[in-house]
Design a protein around this motif. Structure first.
Motif, PDB file in Angstrom:
ATOM      1  N   ARG A   1       0.629  -1.215   0.062  1.00  0.00           N
ATOM      2  CA  ARG A   1       0.009   0.229   0.348  1.00  0.00           C
ATOM      3  C   ARG A   1       0.622   1.029   0.019  1.00  0.00           C
ATOM      4  NH1 ARG A   1      -4.651  -1.730   4.681  1.00  0.00           N
ATOM      5  NH2 ARG A   1      -5.711  -3.577   3.463  1.00  0.00           N
ATOM      6  N   ASP A   2       0.453   2.046  -0.423  1.00  0.00           N
ATOM      7  CA  ASP A   2       0.768   3.606  -0.918  1.00  0.00           C
ATOM      8  C   ASP A   2       1.276   4.369   0.349  1.00  0.00           C
ATOM      9  OD1 ASP A   2       1.011   3.824  -3.106  1.00  0.00           O
ATOM     10  OD2 ASP A   2      -0.789   4.499  -3.620  1.00  0.00           O
ATOM     11  N   GLY A   3       2.526   4.444   0.588  1.00  0.00           N
ATOM     12  CA  GLY A   3       2.860   5.558   1.491  1.00  0.00           C
ATOM     13  C   GLY A   3       3.983   4.029   3.288  1.00  0.00           C
ATOM     14  N   GLU A   4       3.118   2.809   3.057  1.00  0.00           N
ATOM     15  CA  GLU A   4       3.884   1.161   3.513  1.00  0.00           C
ATOM     16  C   GLU A   4       5.136   1.325   3.668  1.00  0.00           C
ATOM     17  OE1 GLU A   4       0.968  -1.382   4.303  1.00  0.00           O
ATOM     18  OE2 GLU A   4      -0.091   0.269   5.630  1.00  0.00           O
ATOM     19  N   ALA A   5       6.227   0.700   4.367  1.00  0.00           N
ATOM     20  CA  ALA A   5       7.280   0.689   4.437  1.00  0.00           C
ATOM     21  C   ALA A   5       7.107  -0.728   3.872  1.00  0.00           C
ATOM     22  CB  ALA A   5       8.112   0.280   5.257  1.00  0.00           C
ATOM     23  N   ARG A   6       8.073  -1.501   2.914  1.00  0.00           N
ATOM     24  CA  ARG A   6       8.761  -2.477   2.432  1.00  0.00           C
ATOM     25  C   ARG A   6       8.564  -4.061   3.603  1.00  0.00           C
ATOM     26  NH1 ARG A   6       6.670  -4.016  -3.440  1.00  0.00           N
ATOM     27  NH2 ARG A   6       7.148  -1.895  -4.280  1.00  0.00           N
TER      28      ARG A   6
ATOM     29  N   GLY B   1      14.237  -4.006   1.757  1.00  0.00           N
ATOM     30  CA  GLY B   1      14.507  -3.308   0.599  1.00  0.00           C
ATOM     31  C   GLY B   1      15.993  -2.935  -0.470  1.00  0.00           C
ATOM     32  N   LYS B   2      16.127  -3.780  -0.385  1.00  0.00           N
ATOM     33  CA  LYS B   2      16.319  -4.446  -1.898  1.00  0.00           C
ATOM     34  C   LYS B   2      16.194  -4.706  -3.037  1.00  0.00           C
ATOM     35  CE  LYS B   2      21.449  -4.954   0.127  1.00  0.00           C
ATOM     36  NZ  LYS B   2      21.765  -4.220  -0.653  1.00  0.00           N
ATOM     37  N   PHE B   3      14.903  -5.939  -2.172  1.00  0.00           N
ATOM     38  CA  PHE B   3      13.509  -6.797  -3.572  1.00  0.00           C
ATOM     39  C   PHE B   3      12.300  -5.616  -4.313  1.00  0.00           C
ATOM     40  CE2 PHE B   3      17.595  -9.760  -3.133  1.00  0.00           C
ATOM     41  CZ  PHE B   3      17.873 -10.019  -3.888  1.00  0.00           C
TER      42      PHE B   3
ATOM     43  N   ALA C   1       6.710 -14.865  10.655  1.00  0.00           N
ATOM     44  CA  ALA C   1       6.306 -14.135  10.448  1.00  0.00           C
ATOM     45  C   ALA C   1       6.646 -12.811  11.182  1.00  0.00           C
ATOM     46  CB  ALA C   1       4.770 -14.594  10.945  1.00  0.00           C
ATOM     47  N   ALA C   2       6.616 -12.979  12.565  1.00  0.00           N
ATOM     48  CA  ALA C   2       7.365 -11.942  13.268  1.00  0.00           C
ATOM     49  C   ALA C   2       8.331 -10.617  12.618  1.00  0.00           C
ATOM     50  CB  ALA C   2       7.448 -11.964  14.794  1.00  0.00           C
ATOM     51  N   ARG C   3       9.376 -11.886  11.970  1.00  0.00           N
ATOM     52  CA  ARG C   3      10.441 -10.819  12.187  1.00  0.00           C
ATOM     53  C   ARG C   3      10.501 -10.339  10.487  1.00  0.00           C
ATOM     54  NH1 ARG C   3      11.362 -12.162  16.158  1.00  0.00           N
ATOM     55  NH2 ARG C   3      13.001 -12.832  17.455  1.00  0.00           N
ATOM     56  N   CYS C   4       9.138 -11.352   9.538  1.00  0.00           N
ATOM     57  CA  CYS C   4       8.697 -10.448   8.122  1.00  0.00           C
ATOM     58  C   CYS C   4       8.021  -9.133   8.254  1.00  0.00           C
ATOM     59  CB  CYS C   4       8.216 -11.838   7.392  1.00  0.00           C
ATOM     60  SG  CYS C   4       9.213 -12.682   7.243  1.00  0.00           S
ATOM     61  N   GLY C   5       7.354  -9.024   9.296  1.00  0.00           N
ATOM     62  CA  GLY C   5       6.145  -8.209   9.150  1.00  0.00           C
ATOM     63  C   GLY C   5       4.552  -8.474   8.813  1.00  0.00           C
TER      64      GLY C   5
END
Length: 301
Positions: free
Chosen positions: A124-129, A237-239, A259-263
């Motif tokens: 979604r726009d504005g959200e971190a990858r 951040g790289k992909f 899952a917790a580390r992935c977000g």
């Protein structure tokens, strides 16, 4: 990353723009088939005449005259539209990759539909990858199969896609993609410097795989190290897309940790096999952690 001895090693540079091969977009299906099948000028003229007489496509005419087969036409179509398509020898080595081997099949279409839903909910726009963990309660749910084909369909969009095998108990992605498993995630998390940790998938410029490497005796401890969370943030951040395969929930806390580390996480259930209690326990394990559960998929295959 301070917990890693060396930067992540890639088998090929991943910062180069992913451009289609020069000139392919200007070529017709006929030109591609003629080159692939090494057709002579006379053969091409016969195909064109047959095409004109019957008002059909070049590929159909070439097949009717015995100068090409249906797979040649599909391969030419995939080249014209820059759509990765596996040749016959690749299909034999990676039969589970239906999205790559038969990209115009019903199964592949299902994966594309799921991809569309994920794109709307995760990016979604504005959200971190964020990386997306694929989790399921039991073995044989089809989680590795699903993760692999989802990664293929995301890469077919053109964005750089990484599939991480974080199943440190029963890894399978190196087998599915037929890549080396000498080094991988376990090497990074244990602090060892290894070359070719991330490998590009043959025939797909946009798809990369990070296998497990050696199966460690302490999977939970490795996943709980700060290095794993830092690695997931770096890779996100790289992909453009990061898909993470995980251990089945029946093995313990592995899936919830990943899952917790992935977000973000997506739950996979197996039709006529997954138990409601097991699914509830799996989703309950995500309570209180900073993970977005984007949905559940019922696997029928």
């Amino acid at each position: 990353m301070s917990d890693l001895k060396e930067p992540i090693a890639y088998s090929k540079p991943v910062d180069a723009p992913n451009k289609p091969p020069g000139g392919v977009h200007d070529r017709s299906i006929g030109a591609i088939i003629a080159e692939t099948r090494n057709l002579s000028a006379d053969q091409v003229e016969r195909v064109l005449q047959y095409q004109r007489e019957r008002g059909i496509r070049f590929g159909e005419a070439a097949v009717a005259l015995g100068y090409a087969n249906a797979e040649d036409v599909l391969e030419a179509l995939s080249k014209q539209f820059h759509y990765p398509y596996a040749p016959s020898e690749r299909k034999a080595r990676s039969p589970e990759l239906v999205a790559l081997n038969t990209p115009f099949s019903g199964q592949a279409e299902v994966f594309r539909a799921i991809r569309s839903q994920i794109m709307m909910r995760l990016y979604r726009d504005g959200e971190a990858r964020r990386a997306l963990a694929i989790i399921s309660p039991d073995t044989q749910d089809g989680k590795s199969y699903f993760s692999a084909n989802l990664a293929v369909t995301l890469a077919q969009l053109g964005g750089r896609t990484l599939l991480v095998d974080a199943d440190l108990r029963r890894p399978r992605q190196h087998e599915i993609f037929d890549v080396s498993n000498q080094a991988g995630l376990s090497s990074i998390l244990s602090g060892r410097s290894e070359p070719r940790v991330i490998q590009q998938v043959e025939g797909m410029n946009s798809l990369f795989v990070l296998p497990v490497g050696a199966v460690p005796p302490n999977p939970v401890e490795l996943l709980e190290r700060p290095a794993f969370g830092m690695l997931m943030r770096e890779l996100a951040g790289k992909f453009d897309h990061v898909i993470v395969d995980t251990s089945a929930g029946q093995y313990g806390a592995d899936a919830a940790i990943v899952a917790a580390r992935c977000g973000a996480a997506l739950v996979l259930a197996r039709q006529n096999q997954s138990r409601v209690v097991a699914l509830q326990e799996l989703t309950d394990s995500l309570d209180g952690v900073s993970t977005t559960l984007i949905g559940t998929v019922m696997n029928q295959y």
